[in-house]
Design a protein around this motif. Structure first.
Motif, PDB file in Angstrom:
ATOM      1  N   LYS A 297       2.532   8.885  -6.429  1.00  8.43           N
ATOM      2  CA  LYS A 297       2.810  10.218  -6.170  1.00  8.43           C
ATOM      3  C   LYS A 297       3.827  10.743  -7.086  1.00  8.43           C
ATOM      4  O   LYS A 297       3.716  11.845  -7.727  1.00  8.43           O
TER       5      LYS A 297
ATOM      6  N   SER B 249       2.334   1.682  -3.480  1.00  7.59           N
ATOM      7  CA  SER B 249       1.251   2.068  -4.599  1.00  7.59           C
ATOM      8  C   SER B 249       1.357   3.529  -4.096  1.00  7.59           C
ATOM      9  O   SER B 249       1.483   4.030  -5.223  1.00  7.59           O
ATOM     10  N   TYR B 250       1.278   4.096  -3.258  1.00  6.76           N
ATOM     11  CA  TYR B 250       1.124   5.433  -2.839  1.00  6.76           C
ATOM     12  C   TYR B 250       2.374   6.226  -3.353  1.00  6.76           C
ATOM     13  O   TYR B 250       2.259   7.341  -4.118  1.00  6.76           O
TER      14      TYR B 250
ATOM     15  N   LEU C 219      -4.774   9.258  -4.853  1.00  2.89           N
ATOM     16  CA  LEU C 219      -4.005   8.644  -4.038  1.00  2.89           C
ATOM     17  C   LEU C 219      -4.677   7.862  -2.915  1.00  2.89           C
ATOM     18  O   LEU C 219      -4.422   6.510  -2.435  1.00  2.89           O
ATOM     19  N   GLU C 220      -5.380   8.864  -2.166  1.00  8.25           N
ATOM     20  CA  GLU C 220      -6.020   8.358  -0.805  1.00  8.25           C
ATOM     21  C   GLU C 220      -7.147   7.198  -1.358  1.00  8.25           C
ATOM     22  O   GLU C 220      -7.287   6.171  -0.490  1.00  8.25           O
TER      23      GLU C 220
ATOM     24  N   GLU D  24      -3.595  13.991  -4.469  1.00 10.06           N
ATOM     25  CA  GLU D  24      -3.879  13.576  -3.318  1.00 10.06           C
ATOM     26  C   GLU D  24      -5.253  12.641  -2.846  1.00 10.06           C
ATOM     27  O   GLU D  24      -5.124  11.742  -2.406  1.00 10.06           O
TER      28      GLU D  24
ATOM     29  N   ASN E 283      -6.973   5.534  -3.945  1.00 11.30           N
ATOM     30  CA  ASN E 283      -6.284   4.068  -4.381  1.00 11.30           C
ATOM     31  C   ASN E 283      -5.830   3.406  -3.133  1.00 11.30           C
ATOM     32  O   ASN E 283      -5.973   1.962  -2.961  1.00 11.30           O
ATOM     33  N   LYS E 284      -5.510   4.098  -2.207  1.00 10.75           N
ATOM     34  CA  LYS E 284      -4.951   3.336  -0.798  1.00 10.75           C
ATOM     35  C   LYS E 284      -6.165   2.598  -0.187  1.00 10.75           C
ATOM     36  O   LYS E 284      -6.063   1.494   0.146  1.00 10.75           O
TER      37      LYS E 284
ATOM     38  N   ASN F 113      -6.899  -0.501  -2.313  1.00 14.05           N
ATOM     39  CA  ASN F 113      -5.939  -1.385  -2.380  1.00 14.05           C
ATOM     40  C   ASN F 113      -6.252  -2.311  -1.154  1.00 14.05           C
ATOM     41  O   ASN F 113      -5.893  -3.485  -0.959  1.00 14.05           O
TER      42      ASN F 113
ATOM     43  N   ILE G 183       0.706  -1.255  -0.102  1.00 15.77           N
ATOM     44  CA  ILE G 183      -0.062  -0.002  -0.200  1.00 15.77           C
ATOM     45  C   ILE G 183       0.948   1.273   0.164  1.00 15.77           C
ATOM     46  O   ILE G 183       0.786   2.316  -0.660  1.00 15.77           O
ATOM     47  N   LEU G 184       2.101   1.134   0.718  1.00 19.68           N
ATOM     48  CA  LEU G 184       2.965   2.401   0.935  1.00 19.68           C
ATOM     49  C   LEU G 184       3.561   2.435  -0.315  1.00 19.68           C
ATOM     50  O   LEU G 184       3.838   3.463  -1.026  1.00 19.68           O
TER      51      LEU G 184
END
Length: 457
Positions: A296, A291-292, A305-306, A302, A308-309, A312, A288-289
């Motif tokens: 980015k 992916s972020y 990104l959130e 943002e 997608n987090k 996932n 997850i990290l």
């Protein structure tokens, strides 16, 4: 499906609202009979807005072949090079500078990742590459992993002049890689082995099972199976007459660092370990990290990104369930339809799901490096790159510092300008791996060598 470069990130997206573009020079590599070949696709639109392009294999010929057919649909592309009977079908990843797909030529078929390059220059300058004659002895070796039913082939290098030497084993990261850890024309493990043997160490590096001279089950294999191979490497090295008893260590990169932790936790023949971009966070949290971080640098907003987090996280929670593969697949598809605004998944989308169901991926999600690190009692060298977007440095260093380890002999090194491959980098994006002339940072090699000498006095 082949895992390559990073911890097989599944950075899924099923909305095509973003504009897709295939312009540019796309470079990738394919393994043919143990040899890595660079392939280049150059794509652009002509004055009539039709796609045109050329294909080349610069390691084989200077000729450029026309790409006869180029078809695109949203984020997917298919290309045919009729002159040599070659085709490529793929799709743009969330990072629009990365394309994932399959290359076919005759009866040969291989998964292949293409990375967008800033120029059409096809020549690869690798300033650190090393060639014979060497200032040390080099031997081809092989050993068996009876427990894992695998046969491993590799190279052992050690100083001339006789005597016994401290020794290290080099363990590759994720994906089937050869003994040189070769990627995009770089051979970082060969460079590192050369450096270490010139400095008095015996070094064993080996082909992962399923590539080069090594054989064994790959499709069903997990990190635990690859750790079993590394265990066999330790046992083999400990029996070599040029190796000092009690002076054997493991140097692992990325998933190879995790493997080093697993082996050191259970094999008392391991006397020290060096972790290069080694994950400290549990597999699902790391991905997850990752992916972020990838999103980015790819320029995602943002909110995206959130989103997608969260998406996932829901997918990984499904995969962490102890359910039959068929049930997991149905649950994943149902969740992805929800994420796709209720729209049914196309056949292309379903193909993108298949890597999530392989044993390696499901096992990696569950593995917690902290469990093994807490059992390690030998000296540890842990290095991280500040531009690493695959195993981000800050979060993993912080996690390592907070662990209550069984050893107090821990050295943590942070190299602010280095990427996941330990090259000096601008952003850490994957396309920089191609263009970079550096294969393995000299400062890191020097720091690692000094540490090894200190621990093997």
């Amino acid at each position: 499906m082949k895992k390559i470069l990073y911890l097989f990130l599944i950075f899924l997206h099923f909305s095509c609202a973003d504009a897709q573009t295939f312009d540019g020079s796309w470079k990738g590599e394919v393994n043919v009979s143990g040899q890595k070949l660079l392939l280049v696709f150059n794509l652009k639109k002509d004055s009539n807005a039709n796609w045109v392009g050329t294909f080349e294999s610069p390691m084989q010929t200077s000729l450029k072949f026309p790409i006869n057919t180029i078809k695109t649909h949203e984020d997917s592309i298919s290309m045919d090079v009729k002159a040599i009977g070659l085709s490529y079908t793929g799709y743009l990843d969330r990072d629009k500078d990365v394309m994932k797909g399959v290359m076919k030529q005759g009866n040969f078929e291989s998964a292949m990742i293409l990375v967008r390059s800033e120029n059409e220059q096809s020549g690869l300058s690798r300033k650190q590459d090393v060639f014979p004659p060497y200032d040390y002895i080099e031997q081809d070796v092989s050993f068996q992993n009876a427990k894992g039913n695998a046969s491993l082939a590799g190279t052992l290098t050690y100083p001339k002049g006789g005597g016994s030497f401290s020794a290290v084993i080099l363990v590759n990261g994720s994906g089937q890689q050869n003994r040189d850890s070769e990627v995009f024309g770089h051979r970082p493990f060969k460079v590192l082995a050369d450096h270490l043997s010139k400095n008095g160490f015996a070094v064993l590096r080996y082909d992962d099972r399923g590539i080069g001279g090594s054989k064994g089950e790959v499709n069903l294999a997990t990190t635990i199976d690859f750790a079993s191979d590394a265990n066999a490497a330790v046992d083999f090295l400990s029996k070599q007459q040029m190796v000092k008893t009690g002076k054997i260590g493991i140097i692992g990169h990325s998933e190879g660092a995790l493997i080093a932790e697993i082996v050191a936790a259970e094999n008392d023949k391991v006397n020290y370990i060096a972790l290069l971009s080694g994950p400290v966070l549990k597999g699902d949290s790391l991905l997850i990290l990752q992916s972020y971080a990838l999103g980015k640098v790819a320029g995602l907003s943002e909110p995206a990104l959130e989103a997608n987090k969260l998406n996932n996280r829901k997918l990984y929670d499904i995969l962490l369930r102890d359910e039959p593969p068929k049930v997991l697949a149905e649950s994943l598809e149902k969740e992805l339809i929800r994420q796709n605004n209720g729209n049914a998944l196309t056949s292309d989308m379903k193909v993108k799901l298949s890597p999530m169901l392989i044993p390696w991926f499901k096992t990696f999600l569950r593995i917690d490096p902290a469990y093994y690190l807490k059992q390690v009692k030998v000296p540890v060298f842990a290095s991280f790159g500040g531009k690493d977007i695959q195993v981000p440095a800050n979060e993993n260093i912080y996690a390592l510092q907070r662990l209550h380890l069984n050893t107090t002999d821990v050295t943590i090194k942070d190299y602010p300008n280095l990427n996941h491959l330990f090259q000096n980098a601008q952003t850490g994006k994957i396309e920089e791996y191609f263009e970079n002339q550096e294969s393995f940072n000299e400062q890191l090699m020097d720091d690692l060598t000094k540490w090894l000498k200190l621990k093997t006095k």
